[in-house]
Design a protein around this motif. Sequence first.
Motif, PDB file in Angstrom:
ATOM      1  N   PRO A 167       0.872  -1.150   0.119  1.00 14.62           N
ATOM      2  CA  PRO A 167      -0.059  -0.015  -0.109  1.00 14.62           C
ATOM      3  C   PRO A 167       0.788   1.155  -0.126  1.00 14.62           C
ATOM      4  O   PRO A 167       0.215   2.542  -0.684  1.00 14.62           O
ATOM      5  CB  PRO A 167      -0.884  -0.238   1.260  1.00 14.62           C
ATOM      6  N   VAL A 168       1.977   1.314   0.641  1.00 17.77           N
ATOM      7  CA  VAL A 168       2.761   2.626   0.648  1.00 17.77           C
ATOM      8  C   VAL A 168       3.518   2.676  -0.699  1.00 17.77           C
ATOM      9  O   VAL A 168       3.306   3.928  -1.092  1.00 17.77           O
ATOM     10  CB  VAL A 168       3.823   2.176   1.741  1.00 17.77           C
TER      11      VAL A 168
ATOM     12  N   PRO B  57       3.820  -5.397  -7.527  1.00 23.20           N
ATOM     13  CA  PRO B  57       2.680  -5.237  -8.252  1.00 23.20           C
ATOM     14  C   PRO B  57       2.130  -3.882  -8.011  1.00 23.20           C
ATOM     15  O   PRO B  57       2.171  -3.560  -6.727  1.00 23.20           O
ATOM     16  CB  PRO B  57       1.888  -6.324  -8.189  1.00 23.20           C
ATOM     17  N   ILE B  58       1.549  -2.923  -9.048  1.00 21.47           N
ATOM     18  CA  ILE B  58       1.124  -1.875  -8.702  1.00 21.47           C
ATOM     19  C   ILE B  58      -0.312  -1.729  -9.328  1.00 21.47           C
ATOM     20  O   ILE B  58      -0.494  -2.113 -10.484  1.00 21.47           O
ATOM     21  CB  ILE B  58       2.018  -0.654  -9.272  1.00 21.47           C
TER      22      ILE B  58
ATOM     23  N   SER C  82      -2.248  -7.661   4.244  1.00 24.98           N
ATOM     24  CA  SER C  82      -0.802  -7.762   3.625  1.00 24.98           C
ATOM     25  C   SER C  82      -0.960  -9.105   3.068  1.00 24.98           C
ATOM     26  O   SER C  82      -1.533 -10.281   3.426  1.00 24.98           O
ATOM     27  CB  SER C  82       0.054  -7.833   4.970  1.00 24.98           C
ATOM     28  N   ALA C  83      -0.214  -9.467   1.887  1.00 21.38           N
ATOM     29  CA  ALA C  83      -0.075 -10.740   1.306  1.00 21.38           C
ATOM     30  C   ALA C  83       1.178 -11.599   1.777  1.00 21.38           C
ATOM     31  O   ALA C  83       1.247 -12.696   1.285  1.00 21.38           O
ATOM     32  CB  ALA C  83      -0.231 -10.433  -0.192  1.00 21.38           C
ATOM     33  N   PHE C  84       2.038 -10.812   2.534  1.00 25.36           N
ATOM     34  CA  PHE C  84       3.262 -11.553   2.886  1.00 25.36           C
ATOM     35  C   PHE C  84       3.254 -11.395   4.243  1.00 25.36           C
ATOM     36  O   PHE C  84       2.698 -10.768   5.049  1.00 25.36           O
ATOM     37  CB  PHE C  84       4.363 -10.825   2.372  1.00 25.36           C
ATOM     38  N   LYS C  85       4.274 -12.680   4.984  1.00 24.36           N
ATOM     39  CA  LYS C  85       4.529 -12.585   6.298  1.00 24.36           C
ATOM     40  C   LYS C  85       5.222 -11.406   6.817  1.00 24.36           C
ATOM     41  O   LYS C  85       6.166 -10.961   6.107  1.00 24.36           O
ATOM     42  CB  LYS C  85       5.117 -13.948   6.575  1.00 24.36           C
TER      43      LYS C  85
ATOM     44  N   ASP D 235       2.489 -13.584  10.867  1.00 24.89           N
ATOM     45  CA  ASP D 235       1.797 -13.483   9.703  1.00 24.89           C
ATOM     46  C   ASP D 235       1.195 -11.996   9.306  1.00 24.89           C
ATOM     47  O   ASP D 235       1.224 -11.173  10.192  1.00 24.89           O
ATOM     48  CB  ASP D 235       0.401 -14.613   9.783  1.00 24.89           C
ATOM     49  N   GLY D 236       0.924 -11.868   7.888  1.00 21.60           N
ATOM     50  CA  GLY D 236       0.496 -10.664   7.578  1.00 21.60           C
ATOM     51  C   GLY D 236      -0.902 -10.641   8.190  1.00 21.60           C
ATOM     52  O   GLY D 236      -1.537 -11.386   8.744  1.00 21.60           O
TER      53      GLY D 236
END
Length: 281
Positions: free
Chosen positions: A15-16, A72-73, A117-120, A137-138
């Motif tokens: 998001p940032v 990815p954007i 969040s898609a990532f840990k 976890d995310g």
Amino acid sequence: MYRSATQRMILVLIPVLFAIHADIAAAAQPDDDIDQGWRRKPEDGWDVTLGGGGASLPKYPGSDEQKTRALPIVDVRYGRFFLGGDSGPGGSGPGGGLGMNFYEDERWRIGAAISASAFKARNERDDARLRGLGDIDGTTRLATFAGYSSGWFDADVSVSRDVGGNKQGLVAELDLSASWPVSRKFLISAGPSVTWANGEHMQTFYGIDAQQSARSGRPQYRAGSGVASVGFSASARYRIDAHWGLGAFVSTSQLQGDAKDSPIVQDRTQNVFGVFTTYHF
């Protein structure tokens, strides 16, 4: 840009960077819009920007090693609603995720967003110091935000809370930035940021509780609330034509308080940098 330093780098990196990229999208306007500046004005209807790139960031908050991640954007807006980056009157600042600007005009915007969040945020196999501490976890965060833009100066403040039940607490952040249009196609922005986090967030990322101590053999460490980091970031954006844009960003931050004194922190200085390209429809 945890959005400054650690959380922006790990928890809500995408998001940032969406927010950073929204300035690129603002730059990717036809020449007859140049006199209105690099910023997009609020308007109704669809506005879509897609793109991608790569970013280098710490392996975990406090790590002295970097990892590379695809970036990815996605920035989609319809009226006051947005997905990805907040493309309000500065095209930057808090609001990444799925959200709505409750109020916006040429200078101000106030709204809320939810992001996942898609990532840990941390994987214990990333470093020997983390063994026995478990993964982080995310999670899903709900944020409220407000932003002000004078054209060359932007100020953004956000407060977000973990609503995913992963003990990642409350985080508040203030970001300031100034922009310099080097030419009609090239823009540079830079400014400082400060992030505050409550005790739950600090303990999850920097503390060691009794169970973790028993598993890892490390002494317990209690991390309390306070300023988690202060940082400085810069970005450069180049508008190729009415659709294509290129960008690069870099940020550096210093962990503060109980975060910097944590036994799992190897480097108090945390750096993030990356490059990307976007296409504005």
